[in-house]
Design an enzyme around this catalytic site. Structure first.
Site, PDB file in Angstrom:
ATOM      1  N   ARG A  14       0.832  -1.218   0.000  1.00  0.00           N
ATOM      2  CA  ARG A  14       0.000   0.000   0.000  1.00  0.00           C
ATOM      3  C   ARG A  14       0.868   1.270   0.000  1.00  0.00           C
ATOM      4  O   ARG A  14       0.982   1.950  -1.007  1.00  0.00           O
ATOM      5  CB  ARG A  14      -0.946  -0.029   1.213  1.00  0.00           C
ATOM      6  CG  ARG A  14      -2.055   0.991   1.161  1.00  0.00           C
ATOM      7  CD  ARG A  14      -1.660   2.390   1.567  1.00  0.00           C
ATOM      8  NE  ARG A  14      -1.091   2.474   2.915  1.00  0.00           N
ATOM      9  CZ  ARG A  14      -0.527   3.580   3.382  1.00  0.00           C
ATOM     10  NH1 ARG A  14      -0.461   4.678   2.644  1.00  0.00           N
ATOM     11  NH2 ARG A  14      -0.006   3.603   4.602  1.00  0.00           N
ATOM     12  N   ASP A  15       1.523   1.554   1.100  1.00  0.00           N
ATOM     13  CA  ASP A  15       2.320   2.788   1.176  1.00  0.00           C
ATOM     14  C   ASP A  15       3.438   2.738   0.136  1.00  0.00           C
ATOM     15  O   ASP A  15       3.778   3.732  -0.498  1.00  0.00           O
ATOM     16  CB  ASP A  15       2.920   2.924   2.589  1.00  0.00           C
ATOM     17  CG  ASP A  15       3.165   4.367   2.997  1.00  0.00           C
ATOM     18  OD1 ASP A  15       3.120   5.249   2.123  1.00  0.00           O
ATOM     19  OD2 ASP A  15       3.421   4.615   4.194  1.00  0.00           O
ATOM     20  N   HIS A 206       5.711   4.814  12.543  1.00  0.00           N
ATOM     21  CA  HIS A 206       5.626   4.736  11.071  1.00  0.00           C
ATOM     22  C   HIS A 206       6.609   5.777  10.523  1.00  0.00           C
ATOM     23  O   HIS A 206       6.272   6.950  10.396  1.00  0.00           O
ATOM     24  CB  HIS A 206       4.177   5.024  10.660  1.00  0.00           C
ATOM     25  CG  HIS A 206       3.909   4.999   9.187  1.00  0.00           C
ATOM     26  ND1 HIS A 206       3.184   3.987   8.579  1.00  0.00           N
ATOM     27  CD2 HIS A 206       4.224   5.854   8.191  1.00  0.00           C
ATOM     28  CE1 HIS A 206       3.077   4.240   7.291  1.00  0.00           C
ATOM     29  NE2 HIS A 206       3.694   5.378   7.023  1.00  0.00           N
ATOM     30  N   HIS A 208       9.188   7.333   7.775  1.00  0.00           N
ATOM     31  CA  HIS A 208       9.712   7.427   6.403  1.00  0.00           C
ATOM     32  C   HIS A 208      11.180   7.839   6.498  1.00  0.00           C
ATOM     33  O   HIS A 208      11.598   8.512   7.458  1.00  0.00           O
ATOM     34  CB  HIS A 208       8.883   8.421   5.586  1.00  0.00           C
ATOM     35  CG  HIS A 208       7.569   7.829   5.144  1.00  0.00           C
ATOM     36  ND1 HIS A 208       7.393   7.265   3.906  1.00  0.00           N
ATOM     37  CD2 HIS A 208       6.391   7.670   5.795  1.00  0.00           C
ATOM     38  CE1 HIS A 208       6.155   6.793   3.807  1.00  0.00           C
ATOM     39  NE2 HIS A 208       5.516   7.031   4.947  1.00  0.00           N
ATOM     40  N   CYS A 239       4.796   9.252  -0.473  1.00  0.00           N
ATOM     41  CA  CYS A 239       3.392   9.617  -0.332  1.00  0.00           C
ATOM     42  C   CYS A 239       3.043  10.589  -1.446  1.00  0.00           C
ATOM     43  O   CYS A 239       3.733  11.580  -1.637  1.00  0.00           O
ATOM     44  CB  CYS A 239       3.120  10.253   1.031  1.00  0.00           C
ATOM     45  SG  CYS A 239       1.410  10.803   1.176  1.00  0.00           S
ATOM     46  N   ASN A 248       9.151   4.101   3.349  1.00  0.00           N
ATOM     47  CA  ASN A 248       9.191   3.773   4.776  1.00  0.00           C
ATOM     48  C   ASN A 248      10.543   3.161   5.105  1.00  0.00           C
ATOM     49  O   ASN A 248      11.272   2.737   4.220  1.00  0.00           O
ATOM     50  CB  ASN A 248       8.127   2.718   5.088  1.00  0.00           C
ATOM     51  CG  ASN A 248       6.745   3.177   4.734  1.00  0.00           C
ATOM     52  OD1 ASN A 248       6.319   3.061   3.598  1.00  0.00           O
ATOM     53  ND2 ASN A 248       6.044   3.716   5.709  1.00  0.00           N
TER      54      ASN A 248
HETATM   55  P1  HMG Z   1     -13.225  14.361  -2.254  1.00  0.00           P
HETATM   56  O1  HMG Z   1     -13.045  14.705  -3.698  1.00  0.00           O
HETATM   57  O2  HMG Z   1     -13.273  15.467  -1.256  1.00  0.00           O
HETATM   58  O3  HMG Z   1     -14.482  13.397  -2.029  1.00  0.00           O
HETATM   59  O4  HMG Z   1     -12.096  13.338  -1.855  1.00  0.00           O
HETATM   60  P2  HMG Z   1     -16.006  13.541  -2.286  1.00  0.00           P
HETATM   61  O5  HMG Z   1     -16.691  12.865  -1.153  1.00  0.00           O
HETATM   62  O6  HMG Z   1     -16.376  14.954  -2.647  1.00  0.00           O
HETATM   63  O7  HMG Z   1     -16.196  12.625  -3.588  1.00  0.00           O
HETATM   64  C1  HMG Z   1     -15.591  12.952  -4.837  1.00  0.00           C
HETATM   65  C2  HMG Z   1     -15.558  11.712  -5.703  1.00  0.00           C
HETATM   66  O8  HMG Z   1     -14.757  10.716  -5.084  1.00  0.00           O
HETATM   67  C3  HMG Z   1     -16.924  11.078  -5.920  1.00  0.00           C
HETATM   68  O9  HMG Z   1     -16.891  10.472  -7.198  1.00  0.00           O
HETATM   69  C4  HMG Z   1     -16.962  10.011  -4.872  1.00  0.00           C
HETATM   70  O10 HMG Z   1     -17.834   8.959  -5.175  1.00  0.00           O
HETATM   71  C5  HMG Z   1     -15.541   9.539  -4.888  1.00  0.00           C
HETATM   72  P3  HMG Z   1     -17.460  11.224  -8.526  1.00  0.00           P
HETATM   73  O11 HMG Z   1     -18.891  11.498  -8.193  1.00  0.00           O
HETATM   74  O12 HMG Z   1     -16.642  12.489  -8.689  1.00  0.00           O
HETATM   75  O13 HMG Z   1     -17.219  10.214  -9.616  1.00  0.00           O
HETATM   76  N1  HMG Z   1     -15.122   8.895  -3.622  1.00  0.00           N
HETATM   77  C6  HMG Z   1     -14.528   7.700  -3.554  1.00  0.00           C
HETATM   78  N2  HMG Z   1     -14.166   6.814  -4.518  1.00  0.00           N
HETATM   79  C7  HMG Z   1     -13.583   5.666  -4.104  1.00  0.00           C
HETATM   80  N3  HMG Z   1     -13.340   5.382  -2.804  1.00  0.00           N
HETATM   81  C8  HMG Z   1     -13.696   6.228  -1.830  1.00  0.00           C
HETATM   82  C9  HMG Z   1     -14.321   7.442  -2.198  1.00  0.00           C
HETATM   83  N4  HMG Z   1     -14.783   8.494  -1.495  1.00  0.00           N
HETATM   84  C10 HMG Z   1     -15.284   9.378  -2.373  1.00  0.00           C
HETATM   85  N5  HMG Z   1     -13.435   5.932  -0.555  1.00  0.00           N
HETATM   86  C11 HMG Z   1     -11.222  11.521  -0.570  1.00  0.00           C
HETATM   87  C12 HMG Z   1     -11.980  12.816  -0.547  1.00  0.00           C
HETATM   88  C13 HMG Z   1     -10.899  11.165   0.867  1.00  0.00           C
HETATM   89  C14 HMG Z   1     -12.068  10.420  -1.203  1.00  0.00           C
HETATM   90  C15 HMG Z   1      -9.922  11.731  -1.398  1.00  0.00           C
HETATM   91  O14 HMG Z   1      -9.261  12.859  -0.925  1.00  0.00           O
HETATM   92  C16 HMG Z   1      -8.989  10.554  -1.326  1.00  0.00           C
HETATM   93  O15 HMG Z   1      -9.300   9.477  -1.861  1.00  0.00           O
HETATM   94  N6  HMG Z   1      -7.823  10.723  -0.699  1.00  0.00           N
HETATM   95  C17 HMG Z   1      -6.902   9.619  -0.491  1.00  0.00           C
HETATM   96  C18 HMG Z   1      -5.494  10.130  -0.424  1.00  0.00           C
HETATM   97  C19 HMG Z   1      -4.577   8.978  -0.138  1.00  0.00           C
HETATM   98  O16 HMG Z   1      -4.894   7.808  -0.325  1.00  0.00           O
HETATM   99  N7  HMG Z   1      -3.350   9.326   0.322  1.00  0.00           N
HETATM  100  C20 HMG Z   1      -2.343   8.371   0.624  1.00  0.00           C
HETATM  101  C21 HMG Z   1      -2.642   7.553   1.845  1.00  0.00           C
HETATM  102  S1  HMG Z   1      -2.269   8.396   3.360  1.00  0.00           S
HETATM  103  C22 HMG Z   1      -0.579   8.114   3.604  1.00  0.00           C
HETATM  104  O17 HMG Z   1       0.089   7.612   2.750  1.00  0.00           O
HETATM  105  C23 HMG Z   1       0.019   8.461   4.942  1.00  0.00           C
HETATM  106  C24 HMG Z   1       0.300   7.210   5.805  1.00  0.00           C
HETATM  107  O18 HMG Z   1       1.185   6.329   5.148  1.00  0.00           O
HETATM  108  C25 HMG Z   1       0.946   7.655   7.146  1.00  0.00           C
HETATM  109  C26 HMG Z   1       2.131   8.606   6.930  1.00  0.00           C
HETATM  110  O19 HMG Z   1       3.130   8.200   6.307  1.00  0.00           O
HETATM  111  O20 HMG Z   1       1.989   9.756   7.355  1.00  0.00           O
HETATM  112  C27 HMG Z   1      -0.991   6.449   6.121  1.00  0.00           C
HETATM  113 MG    MG Z   2       3.319   6.477   5.102  1.00  0.00          MG
END
Ligand code: HMG
Ligand code: MG
Length: 305
Positions: A14-15, A206, A208, A239, A248
């Protein structure tokens, strides 16, 4: 003295892969997961149920879930940012999910398009649905030392959001040094504050490795009492919403450190090194695990990595 046990949460699929430029075929992801399980990893984060527009590399989450190898004792988890993601994950058989918040407003906006308060509001229905269905919820907190947009983050802010996640029902809060600028001192200052509100047994590290501090930060956290660490085989990753952040801490380096400290991980380091070499070749990228490279070069001294 009884041997200490450390739980490793392998986040490579995933990450590690969420930021990969090349398209990674679902079959390669599934083979990676299989190899990780065979090397003894028992907690593997396999994909995210996030918007494919935001993170295209995780768009095959349904195929990944449907193809998961069945291994007794292996716990698969997935990232879910909201109820929509949670429901889709559970539909595919997920038994553990992770919600993710940030300790900084800037990162929260860039990563999940909402404020910290709004993100907590979005998680409430996830916790309600999870408690009805018996799904475990882990919590991630990003930017626990610094944020790429807001700069240094006060330990008190980290502790506040971490406690909110814990009180909502996260069984564990994973503290993310997303951009890898933390040092043992800054990490310990943060941990001391967070541990006032959450038992250290419920915290995970966690780290990086952007500044090469990840293994030092693991060691400092271990000394503080943390016994759960997230890592990526071959140091995969970055990320998409933290420009310049690298992967990581490499699982190979983590396991080598922990075994050197006399801790039990259940991981077969040689098999893990093979897995790291395999995925690095598969992705045509350098192997980011120093321990991996060292062990490989000892096996065939003529090879340079
Ligand atoms: P948004 O645009 O504000 O969402 O995104 P919305 O609710 O307005 O919906 C917009 C569109 O997204 C709609 O589709 C929804 O259906 C769809 P449309 O009508 O335009 O076709 N939608 C989804 N589709 C699939 N799965 C869902 C979902 N929710 C809404 N769950 C949202 C908000 C949270 C969805 C967006 O910002 C997003 O997906 N962000 C994810 C970012 C991400 O994955 N980042 C990396 C992971 S975090 C990380 O790596 C850090 C970590 O490792 C720890 C560290 O290192 O710090 C964990
Ligand atoms: Mg991370």
């Amino acid at each position: 003295m009884p041997m200490e046990s450390v739980r490793i949460v392998e986040v490579g699929p995933r990450d590690g892969l969420q930021n990969e430029r090349r398209n990674v075929p679902t079959a390669s992801k599934l083979e990676l997961i299989e190899r990780l399980a065979n090397a003894g990893l028992r907690d593997i984060e396999v994909t995210s149920f996030v918007s494919p527009k935001w993170v295209p590399q995780m768009a095959d989450q349904v195929e990944v879930m449907r193809g998961l190898p069945r291994h007794a004792g292996v716990n698969y988890s997935v990232l879910t940012p909201n109820l929509k993601g949670f429901e889709a994950a559970v539909e595919e058989g997920a038994t553990e999910v992770a919600v993710f918040a940030a300790a900084s407003e800037g990162f929260s906006q860039k990563n999940i398009n909402c404020s910290i308060d709004e993100s907590i509001e979005r998680f409430i229905p996830v916790f309600k649905a999870a408690s009805k269905t018996g799904v475990k919820v882990r919590g991630y907190l990003s930017c626990v030392v610094a944020c790429p947009f807001d700069g240094q983050i006060a330990p008190q802010n980290v502790a506040d959001v971490a406690r909110r996640l814990y009180e909502l029902g996260c069984y564990e809060v994973s503290l993310g040094d997303t951009i890898g600028t933390g040092t043992p001192d800054s990490v310990l200052r943060m941990l001391e504050e967070v541990a006032r509100g959450i038992p250290v047994e419920q915290l995970a590290g966690h780290f990086h490795d952007t500044y090469g501090m990840a293994i030092a930060n693991v060691h400092a956290s271990y000394g503080f009492g943390v016994r759960v660490f997230d890592s990526s085989v071959a140091g995969l990753g970055g990320c998409p919403y933290a420009k310049g952040a690298t992967g990581n801490v490499a699982t190979e380096d983590l396991v080598y450190l922990l075994h050197g400290l006399g801790a039990h991980t259940g991981v077969d380091l040689e098999a893990l090194v093979d897995c790291g070499a395999w995925i690095s070749a598969e992705l045509n990228r350098d192997n980011g695990a120093r321990v991996g490279r060292a062990i490989l070069s000892k096996r065939s001294p003529a090879t340079t990595y």
